[in-house]
Design an enzyme around this catalytic site. Structure first.
Site, short mmCIF file in Angstrom:
data_model
loop_
_atom_site.label_atom_id
_atom_site.label_comp_id
_atom_site.label_asym_id
_atom_site.label_seq_id
_atom_site.Cartn_x
_atom_site.Cartn_y
_atom_site.Cartn_z
N SER A 95 1.84 -2.54 6.25
CA SER A 95 0.71 -3.07 5.69
C SER A 95 0.76 -3.78 4.18
O SER A 95 1.88 -4.72 4.13
CB SER A 95 -0.96 -2.10 5.20
OG SER A 95 -1.57 -2.96 5.03
N ASP A 217 -7.00 -5.38 15.16
CA ASP A 217 -7.20 -4.95 13.57
C ASP A 217 -7.80 -6.10 12.59
O ASP A 217 -7.73 -7.07 12.32
CB ASP A 217 -6.09 -5.54 13.19
CG ASP A 217 -5.21 -4.67 11.78
OD1 ASP A 217 -5.72 -4.31 11.24
OD2 ASP A 217 -4.03 -4.75 11.75
N HIS A 245 -5.11 -0.91 12.33
CA HIS A 245 -4.11 -1.40 10.88
C HIS A 245 -2.93 -0.03 11.08
O HIS A 245 -2.40 -0.52 10.03
CB HIS A 245 -4.96 -1.10 9.72
CG HIS A 245 -4.01 -2.23 8.85
ND1 HIS A 245 -3.71 -3.35 9.19
CD2 HIS A 245 -3.51 -1.92 7.77
CE1 HIS A 245 -2.82 -3.92 8.21
NE2 HIS A 245 -2.93 -2.76 7.36
#
Length: 267
Positions: A95, A217, A245
């Site tokens: 991320s 996502d 995610h």
């Protein structure tokens, strides 16, 4: 300060293997990698850590000014590398940590050999010709909700971020991780994350790069994966047969296999 203690550094896997540095995202800690560690540890020396303000890192080391910028998190990465004298490192960032890895590699290119970006997003806000997944109003609302009731926000948002409604235990785990984070530190990290724009920084990447995305996502839609691939010459985009995610939790075997295929096994 002892960096190993400050960032709760863990070293495991093959002592003679190539080094993988695993960096977690917002609201998480190194425990989020635990399902891919057994496979990766067969081939690599793994270095895991918690950013200051997360997990079991030393709370007293946290400084709001430092961690109000992604540069502060990149400094954590580089200080861990310096403490352990790591070189030829494959940085694996989940991320927002994917962009932290970009910054760290630009500051100390001699320490890094590859980048693996897991569900990355250089900018979460939609812009002309760019789809980040959120409008500016969406982000304002998200941050206002987080500021007013962090625990309530965590309970509501973590399952959405995780996806995989048919596996509620995954959302519960992410909720617990969010809720275990100091609310004030989490609010600062959230603002740093969701208001960041690292699109220009992608142009600095010269390392071989793997971009891993999920087929669905809500935080980093497919358009973002394609954008990152196109912005980094020669990068490889792999779409995992996974949703949500956090593929290192929802699809650990596929995630680990893609990393091994990219980095190669130790000889």
């Amino acid at each position: 300060m002892d960096i190993r203690r400050r960032n709760n550094v863990t070293v495991t896997g093959r002592a003679d293997g190539p080094v993988l540095l695993l960096a977690h995202g917002f609201g998480c800690d190194q425990n989020m990698w635990r399902l891919v560690v057994p496979t990766l540890a067969e081939y690599y020396q793994l270095v895991l850590f918690d950013y200051v303000g997360s997990g079991r890192a030393t709370p007293s080391a946290w400084d709001e000014r430092r961690y109000s910028s992604l540069d502060g998190y990149a400094r954590d990465v580089l200080e861990v590398c310096e403490e352990l004298d790591l070189r030829d490192v494959t940085f694996v960032g989940h991320s927002v940590s994917a962009m932290v890895g970009v910054l760290a590699a630009a500051k100390a290119p001699e320490r890094f050999s590859r980048l693996v970006m897991v569900a990355p997003s250089p900018c979460y806000v939609d812009d002309d010709g760019y789809r980040g997944g959120f409008s500016a109003e969406d982000i304002d609302e998200l941050l206002e909700s987080l500021e007013s009731n962090y625990l309530g926000w965590s309970a509501a948002m973590a399952p959405v971020i995780m996806g995989n409604d048919d596996r509620p235990e995954l959302g519960q785990e992410l909720t617990a991780s969010f809720c275990a984070t100091d609310p004030h530190m989490a609010r600062v990290f959230a603002r740093t994350t969701f208001l960041s724009d690292s699109r220009k920084d992608l142009r600095t990447v010269t390392l071989p790069t793997l971009v891993l995305e999920c087929r669905q996502d809500v935080i980093a839609p497919r358009e973002v994966g394609a954008y990152v691939r196109d912005a980094i010459p020669g990068s490889r985009l792999v779409t995992l047969e996974a949703t949500g995610h956090c593929p290192q939790l929802s699809a650990p075997q596929a995630t680990a296999a893609a990393i091994v295929d990219f980095v190669g096994a130790a000889r």
